[in-house]
Design an enzyme around this catalytic site. Sequence first.
Site, PDB file in Angstrom:
ATOM      1  N   GLU A  88      -5.472  -8.289   0.193  1.00 24.57           N
ATOM      2  CA  GLU A  88      -5.769  -8.467   1.199  1.00 24.57           C
ATOM      3  C   GLU A  88      -7.112  -7.785   1.374  1.00 24.57           C
ATOM      4  O   GLU A  88      -7.524  -7.019   0.474  1.00 24.57           O
ATOM      5  CB  GLU A  88      -5.214  -7.354   2.329  1.00 24.57           C
ATOM      6  N   GLU A 147       1.176  -1.033   0.218  1.00 27.29           N
ATOM      7  CA  GLU A 147       0.391  -0.317  -0.009  1.00 27.29           C
ATOM      8  C   GLU A 147       0.487   1.576  -0.133  1.00 27.29           C
ATOM      9  O   GLU A 147       0.990   1.843   0.744  1.00 27.29           O
ATOM     10  CB  GLU A 147      -0.825   0.213   0.944  1.00 27.29           C
TER      11      GLU A 147
HETATM   12  C1  FCB Z   1      -4.962  -2.137   5.336  1.00 27.33           C
HETATM   13  C2  FCB Z   1      -2.949  -2.331   5.557  1.00 27.33           C
HETATM   14  C3  FCB Z   1      -3.207  -3.237   6.860  1.00 27.33           C
HETATM   15  C4  FCB Z   1      -4.425  -3.018   7.725  1.00 27.33           C
HETATM   16  C5  FCB Z   1      -5.592  -3.490   6.583  1.00 27.33           C
HETATM   17  C6  FCB Z   1      -7.007  -3.347   7.919  1.00 27.33           C
HETATM   18  O1  FCB Z   1      -4.884  -0.793   4.462  1.00 27.33           O
HETATM   19  O2  FCB Z   1      -2.518  -2.700   4.567  1.00 27.33           O
HETATM   20  O3  FCB Z   1      -2.627  -3.381   7.623  1.00 27.33           O
HETATM   21  O4  FCB Z   1      -4.196  -2.423   8.526  1.00 27.33           O
HETATM   22  O5  FCB Z   1      -5.551  -1.834   6.329  1.00 27.33           O
END
Ligand code: FCB
Length: 445
Positions: free
Chosen positions: A351, A169
């Site tokens: 994610e 990210e």
């Molecule tokens: C993302 C992050 C991770 C976690 C999730 C909920 O932005 O990469 O570390 O905090 O959100």
Amino acid sequence: MTEKSSAVWPRDFVWGVSTSSYQIEGAAREDGRGPSIWDTRCLIKGRVANGDTGDVACDHYHRYREDVALMTDIGVKAYRFSVAWPRVLPRGRGAVNEAGLAFYDRLIDALLEAKIEPWLCLYHWDLPQGIDDDGGWVNRDSAGWFADYTALVARRYGDRVKRFATFNEFSVFTLFGYALDWGAPGITDRASHLKAIHHVNLAHGAAVDVLRSLVPGVSIGAIHNVQGTQPESDTPENRAAAELLDEHWNRAFPEPQILGRYPPQVGRAMEPYIQAGDMARICRPIDWFGLNHYGPIFAKADPNTTWGFAWGSAPADAPRSDIGWPIYPDAFRDLLIDLGRRYRLPIYVTENGCGGNEVPDANGVVEDKTRIGYLRAHIGAMNEAMKAGADVRGYFVWSLLDNFEWGSGYTIRFGIVYVDFATQKRIPKSSARWYAGLIEGTESV
Ligand code: FCB
């Protein structure tokens, strides 16, 4: 056709879970680990809920075997984790910490023994404090320091790890850390933010070259958060805010890295910092696109912020998770289709998940129905995108464990496994059982 057979998964589809070093490891001052910018931020009053820190977190540094066993029980084929740069290079460069390197040897070996593929992310926000003291990502030399760190990791683990991600990210940690003071190191300044963006892009390109040259058979990706950005309400100011936030949030990293150019507004502002040859250094061939996605975001104009945009609210009637994040699975489906067309790379969802506040009931059971509903809807939307032609090859739930959720400390839980932070007891939630069933083929979306 029964409902169960409606989603069909390719045989080699990668089902996994994700975590990150600072959020789970703990052992912050053990075995020679150096401080990171998040250790520093946790000490500043008011920056992290309840004054929480990652000092102990999930104590994964000591309990990794138990955590690998949990993954085995769930049946995941892959585990995405990050290496803590300050654990292996306590000042960020120079002296190497053998004890820190040995920890990831143990973890990787335990995963391989359990037939779980390690997916190693080089950077999930815990920049060594020593690098920050020398200017951090605002200093152009940081790209070279990151390349040196990458070479250390590649040489050490490249015999056993083939899946590498450069960064997690990009836009979140640069925007929050260098423009908004929502994350470490907490700078709020346009020039610093622009330099950080450019130097992180250069660091990515340099790391890709290092990995390619040092790891035979490597498969390299970068992990981007991409979330459709809409104006909170339809005014010219809010539309302009949404457009600029979209450039910063969704485009300032994948476009230069994959298409070789910055989006228009960011590109114009970036001109003073781009040197001859930089765009070619940034745009290096990679093998896959890592997507982190939770839901769309809403923008509004706010003249008091560094860039004049701020987060707006989702419509009042939007479905929401227990922590208030809006839930729009259809937007996830459309995004996957769009990203496939834009960047023409295989996609791994690195994610996706749902935050909550659930606790064990009187029988010690953690029922997290909202999370199951969220996962079912999003995995279903992903399957629809695949049927429409999106080349999605894997999915990782965020997260294996409840953990240190940055500025929210331990107040928000994203795990499919509950962690009692007082005792470190782990309890798989009902979502862990549901996900295990999905992987096994007894549950469907
Ligand atoms: C993302 C992050 C991770 C976690 C999730 C909920 O932005 O990469 O570390 O905090 O959100």
